[in-house]
Design a protein around this motif. Structure first.
Motif, PDB file in Angstrom:
ATOM      1  N   TRP A  83      -2.630   1.771  -6.420  1.00 59.83           N
ATOM      2  CA  TRP A  83      -2.303   2.876  -7.321  1.00 59.83           C
ATOM      3  C   TRP A  83      -3.525   3.071  -8.227  1.00 59.83           C
ATOM      4  CZ3 TRP A  83      -0.988  -2.140  -8.310  1.00 59.83           C
ATOM      5  CH2 TRP A  83      -1.205  -2.632  -9.611  1.00 59.83           C
ATOM      6  N   PRO A  84      -3.635   4.179  -8.943  1.00 60.76           N
ATOM      7  CA  PRO A  84      -4.817   4.390  -9.790  1.00 60.76           C
ATOM      8  C   PRO A  84      -4.760   3.509 -11.034  1.00 60.76           C
ATOM      9  CG  PRO A  84      -3.298   6.233 -10.001  1.00 60.76           C
ATOM     10  CD  PRO A  84      -2.761   5.369  -8.896  1.00 60.76           C
ATOM     11  N   SER A  85      -5.242   2.292 -10.908  1.00 61.45           N
ATOM     12  CA  SER A  85      -5.157   1.309 -11.982  1.00 61.45           C
ATOM     13  C   SER A  85      -6.369   1.378 -12.904  1.00 61.45           C
ATOM     14  CB  SER A  85      -5.069  -0.103 -11.383  1.00 61.45           C
ATOM     15  OG  SER A  85      -5.268  -1.081 -12.380  1.00 61.45           O
ATOM     16  N   PRO A  86      -6.152   1.294 -14.207  1.00 59.66           N
ATOM     17  CA  PRO A  86      -7.292   1.232 -15.124  1.00 59.66           C
ATOM     18  C   PRO A  86      -7.884  -0.174 -15.208  1.00 59.66           C
ATOM     19  CG  PRO A  86      -5.256   1.186 -16.373  1.00 59.66           C
ATOM     20  CD  PRO A  86      -4.862   1.352 -14.934  1.00 59.66           C
ATOM     21  N   TRP A 134      -9.517   0.309  -6.563  1.00 62.06           N
ATOM     22  CA  TRP A 134      -8.723   0.643  -5.391  1.00 62.06           C
ATOM     23  C   TRP A 134      -8.972  -0.407  -4.307  1.00 62.06           C
ATOM     24  CZ3 TRP A 134      -4.913   4.028  -4.936  1.00 62.06           C
ATOM     25  CH2 TRP A 134      -4.862   5.150  -5.788  1.00 62.06           C
ATOM     26  N   SER A 135      -7.924  -0.742  -3.576  1.00 65.03           N
ATOM     27  CA  SER A 135      -8.030  -1.759  -2.532  1.00 65.03           C
ATOM     28  C   SER A 135      -8.920  -1.307  -1.384  1.00 65.03           C
ATOM     29  CB  SER A 135      -6.645  -2.096  -1.992  1.00 65.03           C
ATOM     30  OG  SER A 135      -6.749  -3.022  -0.925  1.00 65.03           O
ATOM     31  N   GLN A 136      -9.725  -2.239  -0.896  1.00 68.15           N
ATOM     32  CA  GLN A 136     -10.588  -1.952   0.251  1.00 68.15           C
ATOM     33  C   GLN A 136      -9.774  -1.732   1.522  1.00 68.15           C
ATOM     34  OE1 GLN A 136     -13.047  -5.386   0.930  1.00 68.15           O
ATOM     35  NE2 GLN A 136     -11.351  -6.662   1.606  1.00 68.15           N
ATOM     36  N   PHE A 137      -8.526  -2.191   1.536  1.00 67.88           N
ATOM     37  CA  PHE A 137      -7.727  -2.070   2.747  1.00 67.88           C
ATOM     38  C   PHE A 137      -7.245  -0.641   2.984  1.00 67.88           C
ATOM     39  CE2 PHE A 137      -6.961  -6.504   1.187  1.00 67.88           C
ATOM     40  CZ  PHE A 137      -7.849  -7.085   2.071  1.00 67.88           C
ATOM     41  N   LEU A 138      -7.530   0.250   2.031  1.00 69.38           N
ATOM     42  CA  LEU A 138      -7.195   1.663   2.206  1.00 69.38           C
ATOM     43  C   LEU A 138      -8.330   2.419   2.881  1.00 69.38           C
ATOM     44  CD1 LEU A 138      -5.545   2.290  -1.277  1.00 69.38           C
ATOM     45  CD2 LEU A 138      -4.365   2.087   0.926  1.00 69.38           C
ATOM     46  N   GLN A 151     -14.047  -1.078  -1.258  1.00 72.75           N
ATOM     47  CA  GLN A 151     -13.339  -1.379  -2.501  1.00 72.75           C
ATOM     48  C   GLN A 151     -13.781  -0.410  -3.593  1.00 72.75           C
ATOM     49  OE1 GLN A 151     -14.072  -5.167  -4.790  1.00 72.75           O
ATOM     50  NE2 GLN A 151     -11.958  -5.580  -4.138  1.00 72.75           N
ATOM     51  N   GLY A 152     -12.804   0.107  -4.334  1.00 77.23           N
ATOM     52  CA  GLY A 152     -13.101   1.021  -5.420  1.00 77.23           C
ATOM     53  C   GLY A 152     -13.096   2.494  -5.035  1.00 77.23           C
ATOM     54  N   ARG A 153     -13.062   2.801  -3.748  1.00 82.39           N
ATOM     55  CA  ARG A 153     -13.064   4.207  -3.312  1.00 82.39           C
ATOM     56  C   ARG A 153     -11.629   4.737  -3.284  1.00 82.39           C
ATOM     57  NH1 ARG A 153     -15.847   5.393   2.266  1.00 82.39           N
ATOM     58  NH2 ARG A 153     -17.708   5.036   0.947  1.00 82.39           N
ATOM     59  N   ASP A 175      -1.719   8.578  -3.947  1.00 74.57           N
ATOM     60  CA  ASP A 175      -1.164   7.448  -4.681  1.00 74.57           C
ATOM     61  C   ASP A 175      -0.143   6.727  -3.801  1.00 74.57           C
ATOM     62  OD1 ASP A 175       0.111   5.685  -6.374  1.00 74.57           O
ATOM     63  OD2 ASP A 175       0.551   7.145  -7.947  1.00 74.57           O
ATOM     64  N   PRO A 176      -0.558   5.683  -3.072  1.00 76.01           N
ATOM     65  CA  PRO A 176       0.374   5.010  -2.170  1.00 76.01           C
ATOM     66  C   PRO A 176       1.610   4.425  -2.862  1.00 76.01           C
ATOM     67  CG  PRO A 176      -1.870   4.454  -1.572  1.00 76.01           C
ATOM     68  CD  PRO A 176      -1.940   5.193  -2.887  1.00 76.01           C
TER      69      PRO A 176
END
Length: 406
Positions: free
Chosen positions: A90-93, A97-101, A105-107, A112-113
């Protein structure tokens, strides 16, 4: 989770099997409330998404398919892994973002899964439990492979390499506060039905290696007689503080944990189970899972009883009976974690070649009123179901829909 692996049951095949058992396609009544859950693991793309780099639309389609399959199988709860390695779905502050998406990592994946999962699960009458791993940072030991903004790179003193992986140090109060902040951000944003931890607290032991928390122990362990007691206190604090903060952030949201199935062997502790397990959660992961149940610290426990009936070192029937005794008279609900991934898998004991083994598990567990349901590892195994073990469970035990416990 320490679990892994086939033939998809089709809707038509499942309907035929259910009708042969006398079940109707549209049941007229509902069964009593019970947990019928499935884990959806995202670490290493285990269950979802099927691979990195899918488009947002493709990822969403795959996720919805898991939800729809749960509904068809008359399950009622999806336990969705949203923080697999100190990252976020999710868009966490707080974390990238998880690399598994996307594979990086970070992209941003462009959607919003977690937010979608909550909305779509609830639209289908499913509960959505957000599954977090508190301390695992990476499945490698090179901090340079983490995105530059990663908290583990900003705070290298928080990090311990061990067993080929990177972990946050549970012995540091700043780490404990940070991981709670990161996880509870999701609870504040979304109406998840529960927060869920799995079996990873301190890491599983690796022969010949030690978890280097000397400096933390020297600083914070002075009031404890030994390091093991201090480590257990660190995990107890994480669990108790998380439980309290969930109640503050979103009252009514539950908190559940799915530990390794053996607390302690009876040979180690007379209160333990009649098992000869090589790992004991209390001693090796420093998680006093029995106390969390007895003291009503958490709302539910799902011990991973991942062995077949009659398995010499850890018999399914004996362990379920033991856990039922632990839960008896408490306010903690007991569900049993089931090793669907073993059904038909190569290298497993002969019992797991029998499609009826898993169904027999539910029959045995039903003898204990303390057992309020089961959770299956994992979603891809529900989909593939190589020998029809899950279809057999549904036909034998899930003839009617059931409301998830609240």
């Amino acid at each position: 989770m320490g679990r892994m692996s086939r033939r998809a049951f089709t809707v038509a095949g499942l309907s035929t099997l259910m009708m042969a058992q006398g079940a109707t396609a549209v049941p007229r009544r509902r069964a009593a409330a019970e947990m019928r859950g499935v884990w959806v693991a995202t670490v290493n793309n285990r269950d979802w998404p099927s691979r990195t780099g899918l488009t947002a639309a493709q990822q969403r389609t795959e996720l919805i398919a898991h939800l729809d399959r749960a509904v068809r199988g008359r399950l009622n709860t999806v336990i969705f892994q949203v923080r697999p390695t100190a990252d976020a779905l999710w868009p966490s502050p707080y974390e990238p973002w998880s690399q598994f998406l996307t594979g990086t990592q970070g992209r941003s994946p462009g959607w919003d899964p977690l937010g979608t999962a909550v909305t779509e699960a609830h639209a289908r009458g499913l509960q959505l439990h957000a599954w977090f791993n508190p301390y695992r940072i990476a499945n490698h030991t090179d901090p340079r492979r983490l995105v530059a903004s990663h908290p583990a790179r900003k705070h290298p003193d928080w990090v311990v390499p061990y067993g080929g992986k990177l972990y946050y140090n549970p012995g540091l109060p700043k780490v404990r506060a940070f991981v709670q902040d990161a996880m509870l951000d999701a609870v504040a944003r979304y109406p998840v039905d529960a927060v869920h931890f799995d079996d990873y607290f301190y890491p599983y032991p690796v022969a010949g290696q030690s978890f280097d928390d000397d400096a933390a122990y020297d600083t914070y362990g002075g009031s404890f007689t030994n390091r093991a007691a201090w480590r257990r206190d660190n995990i107890n604090r994480l669990v108790k503080e998380t439980a309290a903060r969930i109640r503050e952030v979103r009252p009514g949201t539950r908190f559940g944990i799915s530990p390794f199935g053996v607390w302690r062997n009876a040979a180690t502790d007379s209160r333990g189970s009649d098992t000869r397990a090589g790992v004991q959660t209390y001693d090796d992961l420093y998680a006093d899972t029995r106390a969390w149940v007895r003291d009503n610290v958490i709302d539910y426990l799902v011990p991973q009883v991942y062995w077949n009936i009659g398995f010499a070192a850890a018999d399914y029937t004996k362990l379920v009976s033991w856990w039922a005794g632990v839960a008896k008279g408490t306010g903690t609900r007991l569900y049993i974690g089931e090793a669907l991934y073993k059904a038909g898998a190569a290298g497993q004991p002969a019992a797991w070649k029998d499609p009826a083994e898993l169904s027999r598990h539910l029959t045995r567990a039903a003898a204990h009123p303390e057992v309020s349901g089961h959770v299956y590892f994992a979603a891809q195994d529900v989909a593939k179901d190589p020998i029809g073990a899950m279809a057999r469970v549904i036909a034998d035990h899930y003839g009617q829909p059931a409301t998830a416990p609240r």
